[in-house]
Write an enzyme that holds these catalytic residues in place. Sequence first.
Site, PDB file in Angstrom:
ATOM      1  N   GLU A 105       0.873  -1.170   0.000  1.00 25.91           N
ATOM      2  CA  GLU A 105       0.000   0.000   0.000  1.00 25.91           C
ATOM      3  C   GLU A 105       0.919   1.231   0.000  1.00 25.91           C
ATOM      4  O   GLU A 105       1.826   1.314   0.826  1.00 25.91           O
ATOM      5  CB  GLU A 105      -0.880  -0.003   1.256  1.00 25.91           C
ATOM      6  CG  GLU A 105      -1.838   1.168   1.241  1.00 25.91           C
ATOM      7  CD  GLU A 105      -2.766   1.233   2.448  1.00 25.91           C
ATOM      8  OE1 GLU A 105      -2.779   0.306   3.265  1.00 25.91           O
ATOM      9  OE2 GLU A 105      -3.463   2.257   2.545  1.00 25.91           O
ATOM     10  N   LYS A 134       4.853   0.365   9.172  1.00 21.17           N
ATOM     11  CA  LYS A 134       4.898   1.684   8.531  1.00 21.17           C
ATOM     12  C   LYS A 134       4.319   2.761   9.437  1.00 21.17           C
ATOM     13  O   LYS A 134       4.811   3.872   9.481  1.00 21.17           O
ATOM     14  CB  LYS A 134       4.090   1.646   7.230  1.00 21.17           C
ATOM     15  CG  LYS A 134       4.903   1.203   6.039  1.00 21.17           C
ATOM     16  CD  LYS A 134       4.076   1.256   4.767  1.00 21.17           C
ATOM     17  CE  LYS A 134       3.221   0.027   4.642  1.00 21.17           C
ATOM     18  NZ  LYS A 134       2.428  -0.036   3.407  1.00 21.17           N
ATOM     19  N   ARG A 161       5.706 -13.264   8.926  1.00 18.74           N
ATOM     20  CA  ARG A 161       6.367 -12.002   8.629  1.00 18.74           C
ATOM     21  C   ARG A 161       7.745 -11.969   9.271  1.00 18.74           C
ATOM     22  O   ARG A 161       8.018 -12.683  10.235  1.00 18.74           O
ATOM     23  CB  ARG A 161       5.533 -10.810   9.060  1.00 18.74           C
ATOM     24  CG  ARG A 161       5.214 -10.763  10.539  1.00 18.74           C
ATOM     25  CD  ARG A 161       4.155  -9.708  10.832  1.00 18.74           C
ATOM     26  NE  ARG A 161       4.654  -8.364  10.649  1.00 18.74           N
ATOM     27  CZ  ARG A 161       4.135  -7.461   9.810  1.00 18.74           C
ATOM     28  NH1 ARG A 161       3.095  -7.768   9.064  1.00 18.74           N
ATOM     29  NH2 ARG A 161       4.630  -6.262   9.715  1.00 18.74           N
TER      30      ARG A 161
HETATM   31  P1  ATP Z   1       2.838  -2.280   7.698  1.00 20.64           P
HETATM   32  O1  ATP Z   1       2.155  -2.901   8.859  1.00 20.64           O
HETATM   33  O2  ATP Z   1       4.253  -1.964   7.936  1.00 20.64           O
HETATM   34  O3  ATP Z   1       2.086  -1.126   7.096  1.00 20.64           O
HETATM   35  P2  ATP Z   1       1.658  -3.804   5.742  1.00 20.64           P
HETATM   36  O4  ATP Z   1       1.529  -5.266   5.700  1.00 20.64           O
HETATM   37  O5  ATP Z   1       0.437  -3.036   6.062  1.00 20.64           O
HETATM   38  O6  ATP Z   1       2.869  -3.435   6.639  1.00 20.64           O
HETATM   39  P3  ATP Z   1       1.751  -3.479   2.964  1.00 20.64           P
HETATM   40  O7  ATP Z   1       2.189  -2.314   2.181  1.00 20.64           O
HETATM   41  O8  ATP Z   1       0.319  -3.831   2.952  1.00 20.64           O
HETATM   42  O9  ATP Z   1       2.244  -3.219   4.420  1.00 20.64           O
HETATM   43  O10 ATP Z   1       2.641  -4.759   2.657  1.00 20.64           O
HETATM   44  C1  ATP Z   1       2.944  -5.213   1.378  1.00 20.64           C
HETATM   45  C2  ATP Z   1       3.323  -6.657   1.467  1.00 20.64           C
HETATM   46  O11 ATP Z   1       4.448  -6.825   2.313  1.00 20.64           O
HETATM   47  C3  ATP Z   1       2.204  -7.475   2.064  1.00 20.64           C
HETATM   48  O12 ATP Z   1       2.060  -8.645   1.294  1.00 20.64           O
HETATM   49  C4  ATP Z   1       2.669  -7.771   3.451  1.00 20.64           C
HETATM   50  O13 ATP Z   1       2.152  -8.989   3.899  1.00 20.64           O
HETATM   51  C5  ATP Z   1       4.189  -7.808   3.275  1.00 20.64           C
HETATM   52  N1  ATP Z   1       4.876  -7.477   4.522  1.00 20.64           N
HETATM   53  C6  ATP Z   1       4.704  -6.395   5.293  1.00 20.64           C
HETATM   54  N2  ATP Z   1       5.459  -6.451   6.393  1.00 20.64           N
HETATM   55  C7  ATP Z   1       6.151  -7.607   6.319  1.00 20.64           C
HETATM   56  C8  ATP Z   1       7.112  -8.270   7.167  1.00 20.64           C
HETATM   57  N3  ATP Z   1       7.511  -7.729   8.322  1.00 20.64           N
HETATM   58  N4  ATP Z   1       7.613  -9.455   6.758  1.00 20.64           N
HETATM   59  C9  ATP Z   1       7.219 -10.004   5.607  1.00 20.64           C
HETATM   60  N5  ATP Z   1       6.329  -9.449   4.776  1.00 20.64           N
HETATM   61  C10 ATP Z   1       5.792  -8.273   5.113  1.00 20.64           C
HETATM   62 MG    MG Z   2      -1.272  -3.500   4.777  1.00 19.09          MG
END
Ligand code: ATP
Ligand code: MG
Length: 562
Positions: free
Chosen positions: A40, A276, A266
């Site tokens: 995102e 984020k 993760r």
């Molecule tokens: P955040 O909580 O930091 O905002 P998010 O999952 O909301 O992380 P996205 O931009 O939606 O962030 O993530 C893009 C992709 O990266 C998704 O498929 C998510 O599952 C993966 N991802 C995010 N954080 C991790 C992590 N710590 N380890 C592995 N994959 C991750």
């Molecule tokens: Mg997300």
Amino acid sequence: MSSEHTDEAAGSVDFIREKINADNATGKFGGRVQTRFPPEPNGYLHIGHAKSICLNFGIAADYDGVCKLRFDDTNPEAEDQDFVDGIIEDVAWLGFAPDEVVYASDYFDQLYAWAESLIERGLAYVDDQDAETISANRGGFTTPGVDSPWRDRTPEENLALFRGMRDGEFADGEKVLRAKIDMNHENMQMRDPVLYRIRRAHHHRTGDQWIIYPTYDWAHGQSDAIEAVTHSICTLEFDTHRPLYDWCLEHLDLPHETPEQTEFARLNLTHTVTSKRKLKQLVDDGVMSGWDDALMPTLRGVRRRGYPAAAIRAFMDHIGVAKTNSTHDIELLESFIRTELNATALRRMAVLRPLKLIITNWPDGEVDLREAINNPEDDSAGVRQVPFGGALWIEEDDFRLDPPPKYYRLTPGREVRLRAGYFVTATDAATDADGNVTEVYCTYDPATAGGQAPDGRKVKSTIHWVSAAHAIDATVNLYNRLFTDPHPGSGGSDPFDSLNPEAREAVAAKLEPALGDVAPGQVVQFERLGYFAADLDDARVFHRTVGLRDEWANIQKRRQNS
Ligand code: ATP
Ligand code: MG
């Protein structure tokens, strides 16, 4: 780029690749493999995202498949074009080339049409309850949900209302579209999830064209299906969404085979937050100079810090893919950084806490050029000339007027080797009124040029130095852990309570002349001190990437012994 741990002959294939192999064996997707990395654009990528990037792009490469970079841009308030541009850059920096860059917002028309098709079949309804009521009426794990009074609207009524939502007839939050599944479902996600909400927000790509936006659950699986993704890989917290992912796709007329969601653990790292939202707070609170601060665990942060992309990829390969969440030691990641830099980084001399060393028998005004090896791990890196004179900078730590036991560096009467230079013997030192050493005096032995004594006598230590007449002044940023707690925020605590007030320290350093030629971002080894990255914007600033000591090896030893 392919990863060694997928070598099937070695039998070490991870569970996701096992599943893909099984699918290929049954011809499920016609042997096709397509993945996607779906961030995102509401912030920049962090080191956790690198795990997902390496996995998705790595799988596509291993199976001669396709991996697209898809922006999951369905929340216009928090998203913007700068994040989109930054994420594209960061993925490329990490070493991956998406087959295509795509956007969930490109599918808004299709998603809308599919929503109408659900409504027509009585599978979705417009609800007038507000967000709090919907949430309260969802029930809990032991209590059933409560049907909305609007649940039994007719398809005709729902269609008219949904079009009204799209056409601006209602205020933000006044109505939502929900799937009509089961308010008593054991899986809370299946209790009539919201598919569309009204948000009068400017979207960075679609502008003001839409005032209704699909939720994650309505956009994600369908985007996968539109793109012909075969294996939709996401993190464990989405496992409860999988039945909903499948339900949505089951009820639509899809252009390709139905994609399958698989979850993996993760990446968490000690002393680090990978969220984020929390990282944004560090930037907003001014704890960081920006998302690209060298202390940030973002990809732009670690790039400025000097982490090589190849080392990050090697680390991700090494830790593999797990089905249960765990936390990796940041020291392990750092050991990969160190291994890569040991092979590639040029050796240079820099003095971080300078103390003047005067060679009293050095011929007045003479400058000698000493040859020094650029990288003992890489003969092709060659040698360089380092100017040597009668006044040098050495580390404050490398001299003691009153040495503690087992101190083998300079002290009055002791002989040491100056790296690539000569043997010197300290004779005396000047001190200030408080007794602090301000200058050290020594004599050198001209017969020891190059660091060996013709009579074979030995010295117990070798110290580094920089010629005072030739030194370049620079600022060197030293870093410690950003969070003192190995698990910031654990046990419900506030992660920011353990922010390390001593996470950064800037020192005024003296550099050998060759350090005037480093490229922005280049990482060099300051001999005896660690690896340091030239700042991307300011050539007179260096960031400590990692120290030289392998703390990971120490941790393992401690664990073995306990
Ligand atoms: P955040 O909580 O930091 O905002 P998010 O999952 O909301 O992380 P996205 O931009 O939606 O962030 O993530 C893009 C992709 O990266 C998704 O498929 C998510 O599952 C993966 N991802 C995010 N954080 C991790 C992590 N710590 N380890 C592995 N994959 C991750
Ligand atoms: Mg997300």
